[in-house]
Design a protein around this motif. Structure first.
Motif, PDB file in Angstrom:
ATOM      1  N   TYR A  44       0.812  -1.215   0.000  1.00  0.00           N
ATOM      2  CA  TYR A  44       0.000   0.000   0.000  1.00  0.00           C
ATOM      3  C   TYR A  44       0.852   1.274   0.000  1.00  0.00           C
ATOM      4  O   TYR A  44       0.334   2.367  -0.269  1.00  0.00           O
ATOM      5  CB  TYR A  44      -0.970   0.007   1.186  1.00  0.00           C
ATOM      6  CG  TYR A  44      -0.332  -0.184   2.554  1.00  0.00           C
ATOM      7  CD1 TYR A  44       0.326   0.855   3.206  1.00  0.00           C
ATOM      8  CD2 TYR A  44      -0.408  -1.416   3.199  1.00  0.00           C
ATOM      9  CE1 TYR A  44       0.892   0.681   4.456  1.00  0.00           C
ATOM     10  CE2 TYR A  44       0.154  -1.605   4.452  1.00  0.00           C
ATOM     11  CZ  TYR A  44       0.810  -0.553   5.081  1.00  0.00           C
ATOM     12  OH  TYR A  44       1.375  -0.728   6.307  1.00  0.00           O
ATOM     13  N   TYR A  55       3.137   9.974   0.389  1.00  0.00           N
ATOM     14  CA  TYR A  55       2.687  11.001   1.328  1.00  0.00           C
ATOM     15  C   TYR A  55       2.071  12.194   0.592  1.00  0.00           C
ATOM     16  O   TYR A  55       2.553  12.615  -0.454  1.00  0.00           O
ATOM     17  CB  TYR A  55       3.859  11.487   2.178  1.00  0.00           C
ATOM     18  CG  TYR A  55       4.648  10.364   2.807  1.00  0.00           C
ATOM     19  CD1 TYR A  55       4.134   9.634   3.873  1.00  0.00           C
ATOM     20  CD2 TYR A  55       5.923  10.023   2.325  1.00  0.00           C
ATOM     21  CE1 TYR A  55       4.855   8.589   4.446  1.00  0.00           C
ATOM     22  CE2 TYR A  55       6.640   8.991   2.892  1.00  0.00           C
ATOM     23  CZ  TYR A  55       6.106   8.270   3.950  1.00  0.00           C
ATOM     24  OH  TYR A  55       6.808   7.245   4.504  1.00  0.00           O
ATOM     25  N   TYR A  91       3.210   7.339   7.184  1.00  0.00           N
ATOM     26  CA  TYR A  91       2.182   7.024   6.187  1.00  0.00           C
ATOM     27  C   TYR A  91       0.792   7.059   6.828  1.00  0.00           C
ATOM     28  O   TYR A  91      -0.150   7.646   6.278  1.00  0.00           O
ATOM     29  CB  TYR A  91       2.434   5.647   5.575  1.00  0.00           C
ATOM     30  CG  TYR A  91       1.301   5.183   4.685  1.00  0.00           C
ATOM     31  CD1 TYR A  91       1.222   5.592   3.360  1.00  0.00           C
ATOM     32  CD2 TYR A  91       0.291   4.365   5.188  1.00  0.00           C
ATOM     33  CE1 TYR A  91       0.160   5.187   2.545  1.00  0.00           C
ATOM     34  CE2 TYR A  91      -0.769   3.954   4.388  1.00  0.00           C
ATOM     35  CZ  TYR A  91      -0.830   4.366   3.068  1.00  0.00           C
ATOM     36  OH  TYR A  91      -1.885   3.983   2.275  1.00  0.00           O
ATOM     37  N   TRP A  92       0.663   6.412   7.998  1.00  0.00           N
ATOM     38  CA  TRP A  92      -0.655   6.339   8.623  1.00  0.00           C
ATOM     39  C   TRP A  92      -1.066   7.674   9.223  1.00  0.00           C
ATOM     40  O   TRP A  92      -2.263   8.015   9.247  1.00  0.00           O
ATOM     41  CB  TRP A  92      -0.674   5.217   9.663  1.00  0.00           C
ATOM     42  CG  TRP A  92      -0.625   3.876   8.987  1.00  0.00           C
ATOM     43  CD1 TRP A  92       0.438   3.021   8.928  1.00  0.00           C
ATOM     44  CD2 TRP A  92      -1.669   3.280   8.213  1.00  0.00           C
ATOM     45  NE1 TRP A  92       0.123   1.925   8.172  1.00  0.00           N
ATOM     46  CE2 TRP A  92      -1.160   2.047   7.723  1.00  0.00           C
ATOM     47  CE3 TRP A  92      -2.964   3.642   7.901  1.00  0.00           C
ATOM     48  CZ2 TRP A  92      -1.917   1.200   6.933  1.00  0.00           C
ATOM     49  CZ3 TRP A  92      -3.732   2.796   7.110  1.00  0.00           C
ATOM     50  CH2 TRP A  92      -3.207   1.597   6.637  1.00  0.00           C
ATOM     51  N   GLN A  95      -2.421   9.501   6.321  1.00  0.00           N
ATOM     52  CA  GLN A  95      -3.765   9.059   5.967  1.00  0.00           C
ATOM     53  C   GLN A  95      -4.827   9.644   6.898  1.00  0.00           C
ATOM     54  O   GLN A  95      -5.987   9.816   6.500  1.00  0.00           O
ATOM     55  CB  GLN A  95      -3.838   7.528   6.014  1.00  0.00           C
ATOM     56  CG  GLN A  95      -2.960   6.816   4.997  1.00  0.00           C
ATOM     57  CD  GLN A  95      -3.407   7.096   3.575  1.00  0.00           C
ATOM     58  OE1 GLN A  95      -4.546   6.841   3.198  1.00  0.00           O
ATOM     59  NE2 GLN A  95      -2.501   7.637   2.762  1.00  0.00           N
ATOM     60  N   ALA A  96      -4.419   9.938   8.136  1.00  0.00           N
ATOM     61  CA  ALA A  96      -5.383  10.393   9.135  1.00  0.00           C
ATOM     62  C   ALA A  96      -5.589  11.898   9.141  1.00  0.00           C
ATOM     63  O   ALA A  96      -6.486  12.390   9.831  1.00  0.00           O
ATOM     64  CB  ALA A  96      -4.925   9.939  10.526  1.00  0.00           C
ATOM     65  N   GLU A 279       7.093  -2.760   9.617  1.00  0.00           N
ATOM     66  CA  GLU A 279       5.721  -2.293   9.434  1.00  0.00           C
ATOM     67  C   GLU A 279       4.950  -2.362  10.747  1.00  0.00           C
ATOM     68  O   GLU A 279       4.207  -1.424  11.102  1.00  0.00           O
ATOM     69  CB  GLU A 279       5.018  -3.142   8.377  1.00  0.00           C
ATOM     70  CG  GLU A 279       3.572  -2.722   8.136  1.00  0.00           C
ATOM     71  CD  GLU A 279       2.805  -3.671   7.213  1.00  0.00           C
ATOM     72  OE1 GLU A 279       1.749  -3.264   6.714  1.00  0.00           O
ATOM     73  OE2 GLU A 279       3.272  -4.820   7.010  1.00  0.00           O
ATOM     74  N   LYS A 283       3.189   0.783  12.603  1.00  0.00           N
ATOM     75  CA  LYS A 283       1.747   0.804  12.868  1.00  0.00           C
ATOM     76  C   LYS A 283       1.461   0.981  14.358  1.00  0.00           C
ATOM     77  O   LYS A 283       0.549   1.727  14.750  1.00  0.00           O
ATOM     78  CB  LYS A 283       1.103  -0.490  12.366  1.00  0.00           C
ATOM     79  CG  LYS A 283       0.896  -0.562  10.856  1.00  0.00           C
ATOM     80  CD  LYS A 283       0.182  -1.866  10.496  1.00  0.00           C
ATOM     81  CE  LYS A 283      -0.266  -1.887   9.041  1.00  0.00           C
ATOM     82  NZ  LYS A 283      -1.006  -3.138   8.719  1.00  0.00           N
ATOM     83  N   TYR A 286       1.984   4.482  15.457  1.00  0.00           N
ATOM     84  CA  TYR A 286       0.814   5.271  15.058  1.00  0.00           C
ATOM     85  C   TYR A 286      -0.371   4.987  15.977  1.00  0.00           C
ATOM     86  O   TYR A 286      -1.053   5.921  16.440  1.00  0.00           O
ATOM     87  CB  TYR A 286       0.451   4.950  13.607  1.00  0.00           C
ATOM     88  CG  TYR A 286      -0.925   5.440  13.208  1.00  0.00           C
ATOM     89  CD1 TYR A 286      -1.141   6.780  12.889  1.00  0.00           C
ATOM     90  CD2 TYR A 286      -2.009   4.567  13.185  1.00  0.00           C
ATOM     91  CE1 TYR A 286      -2.412   7.236  12.556  1.00  0.00           C
ATOM     92  CE2 TYR A 286      -3.280   5.013  12.836  1.00  0.00           C
ATOM     93  CZ  TYR A 286      -3.480   6.348  12.531  1.00  0.00           C
ATOM     94  OH  TYR A 286      -4.726   6.795  12.198  1.00  0.00           O
ATOM     95  N   ASN A 287      -0.628   3.726  16.268  1.00  0.00           N
ATOM     96  CA  ASN A 287      -1.759   3.377  17.134  1.00  0.00           C
ATOM     97  C   ASN A 287      -1.620   3.979  18.525  1.00  0.00           C
ATOM     98  O   ASN A 287      -2.615   4.389  19.146  1.00  0.00           O
ATOM     99  CB  ASN A 287      -1.903   1.856  17.229  1.00  0.00           C
ATOM    100  CG  ASN A 287      -2.487   1.240  15.975  1.00  0.00           C
ATOM    101  OD1 ASN A 287      -3.096   1.932  15.155  1.00  0.00           O
ATOM    102  ND2 ASN A 287      -2.304  -0.055  15.800  1.00  0.00           N
ATOM    103  N   VAL A 300      -5.123   1.199  13.326  1.00  0.00           N
ATOM    104  CA  VAL A 300      -5.030   0.283  12.188  1.00  0.00           C
ATOM    105  C   VAL A 300      -4.665  -1.099  12.702  1.00  0.00           C
ATOM    106  O   VAL A 300      -4.048  -1.248  13.761  1.00  0.00           O
ATOM    107  CB  VAL A 300      -3.990   0.765  11.152  1.00  0.00           C
ATOM    108  CG1 VAL A 300      -4.423   2.083  10.540  1.00  0.00           C
ATOM    109  CG2 VAL A 300      -2.604   0.894  11.772  1.00  0.00           C
TER     110      VAL A 300
END
Length: 532
Positions: A44, A55, A91-92, A95-96, A279, A283, A286-287, A300
């Motif tokens: 992705y 980005y 990246y995440w 996206q947010a 990864e 993630k 980010y979480n 995510v």
């Protein structure tokens, strides 16, 4: 005049109500710098063709060695280069959000917090107040002149680099800026100063927070969220004391959080995170930001990539020695008091004498260590080491580990890792044991930590002493176990007694085997169990 005042008041209200531009800091050593190749990015993130730019809102600055940088740029990911967990986290975050955010990275592979445990040329993260008075922000490896020898502080590189970026860019952002968190991975290079890691880690975090507050004036930055990943237990540079210190800091210091990376997958070097682990950490970073309300987004899914454990099962041990457990004070004191067990910086204690006959590990005065009771050794001089609570070392040729009275049908498991060196190293059985043992896992030269398993063929009827030796140089042994049940699952392996005596049988580690013995083998690309 009233109109002007009202307009100014409205602008101030709008500015105060506007959401400030988020700023994220990333730092650490090689796993923060990134060691997985871009071609192994999650699909992705592969937007278009290389160089990828997944980005839309990211403004990025990598400032390691450049603490005076004042501008941000784009972050592209080109095949042949490497990426890190920050690229996934960014990246995440991207996206947010629907607006620009800023990421600042300062990471350097192989660096420690403690001074004196890495090569002199490497910068460090040490933040002791007295040391900081005479050491300055790291400005790159080309500063070899005498005048620049103290330009080796990575902590100042990060914090002064942040201040410079505020001056050049962030202070000019119309809605203002807000530092959200520091995200970190490091600790492997402090394994030889593990006892100091708790204090050093805590001091460094405090320095970073204070330095950022000195720039922002925002009191919340005195307890700025600090999020870090732990070290994988399978890493060749894992140290339990460092990990314990990290977890204790997360417990003792407000707003410090950790992400458990103890059992993730690694690259073939058994040191750096592979693509799935990189990864996963990104993630989870980010979480955690989402959980803390630092990013307005949704968590995510993050599935932890664990090494293939289908072949490893828990079995009850008949006998077991775990050298990673704490040794008694008496044993440690006996080591320290014995001149023949010389203390070494990174190896623990090295025995200068020799044992011509099989003997249990002991001091020159005859004290036998209860932690190794029941195991026997033969050795030339300078061939054995003990690092209490960590491992036993076997160095080069001329040293043998002897497990007495192994019964037919039993399994021997030796968990070991190679010492540093240019040759592949490992552990195997001595030639005298060849008629008795089948290697069903490991037992070959390897740079990596591995579980080695042998089976004493049940065609025999009497217990035997089993002798093991080193391949190509030194190794460190963590655990030894003798069990009646196999620690390797044979599920999915079908008995094949219909194959009478194939010409080419191989053990699971790839060694050619005698076709006349029972055991688990590879035959013409298939796993078989010989029972006849």
């Amino acid at each position: 005049m009233k109109i002007l005042i009202a307009t100014a008041a409205l602008l101030l209200c709008l500015h105060a109500g506007a959401q400030k531009a988020p700023v994220f800091l990333y730092a650490g050593q090689s796993n923060a710098d990134g060691r997985e190749f871009v071609q192994n990015l999650p699909d992705y993130m592969k937007v278009g063709t290389s160089p990828y730019n997944p980005y839309t809102h990211l403004q990025y600055a990598s400032i390691c060695g450049t603490p005076t940088a004042q501008t941000f740029g784009q972050r592209t990911l080109e095949v042949g280069t490497r990426y890190a967990f920050c690229d996934v986290a960014n990246y995440w975050i991207d996206q947010a959000t629907s607006k620009d955010f800023y990421a600042i990275k300062c990471a350097y592979g192989g660096t420690a917090i403690a001074p004196g445990v890495t090569a002199e040329k490497l910068p460090i993260w040490y933040a002791d107040s007295e040391w900081m008075k005479t050491h300055y922000a790291y400005k790159g490896d080309d500063l070899t002149q005498e005048a620049y020898k103290n330009y080796n502080s990575l902590t100042k590189n990060l914090t002064e680099g942040f201040a410079s970026l505020v001056e050049g860019t962030l202070s000019k952002v119309s809605e203002g800026y807000d530092v959200k968190a520091i995200m970190w991975h490091q600790g492997e290079s402090d394994r030889n100063a593990a006892a100091s890691y708790y204090d050093n880690f805590k001091t460094m975090i405090a320095y970073m927070r204070q330095a950022i507050y000195d720039v922002t004036g925002d009191e919340k930055d005195l307890t700025l969220p600090f999020i870090f990943g732990t070290i994988c237990h399978n890493s060749t540079q894992y140290n339990a004391t460092v990990e314990k210190a990290q977890l204790q800091v997360a417990k003792d210091v407000p707003n410090v959080y950790y992400i458990d990376m103890s059992d993730v997958t690694l690259r073939s070097d058994n040191l750096h995170f592979d693509g799935p682990a990189t990864e996963y950490l990104g993630k989870q970073m980010y979480n955690k930001l989402v959980e803390l309300g630092l990013v307005d987004g949704k968590p995510v899914e993050a599935v932890k990539p664990r090494p293939d454990s289908n072949t490893d099962i828990e079995v009850e041990a008949e006998r077991q020695w775990d050298f990673t457990k704490a040794w008694s004070n008496e044993s440690v004191n006996q080591l320290k008091a014995d001149a023949q067990w010389a203390e070494l910086k990174s190896w623990g204690y090295r025995y200068s004498g020799s044992w011509s006959a099989a003997t249990e590990l002991q001091t020159s005065a005859g004290y036998k260590f209860p932690e190794t009771e029941g195991l026997f050794f033969r050795a030339n001089a300078n061939r054995a080491t003990i690092d209490p609570g960590k491992n036993i070392g076997l160095y080069s040729t001329g040293i043998y580990l002897i497990i007495p009275k192994v019964k037919p049908g039993q399994y021997i498991t030796i968990e070991a890792v190679t010492a540093n060196g240019s040759k592949e190293r490992g552990i195997t059985f001595d030639t005298m044991c060849e008629p008795y043992l089948d290697c069903i896992q490991g037992g070959t030269a390897s740079y990596s930590r591995q579980k080695n398993v042998w089976w004493y063929r049940d065609t025999f009827t009497e217990p035997q002493d089993m002798t093991f030796c080193v391949i190509n140089g030194g190794i460190f042994i963590y655990k030894v176990m003798v069990s009646d049940a196999s620690p390797i699952s044979t599920s999915g392996i079908s008995p094949d007694t219909a194959t009478p005596h194939p010409a080419c049988l191989y053990t699971l580690s790839g060694l050619q085997a005698s076709p006349s013995h029972k055991g688990i083998y590879i035959c013409e690309g298939k796993k078989i169990v010989r029972k006849d």
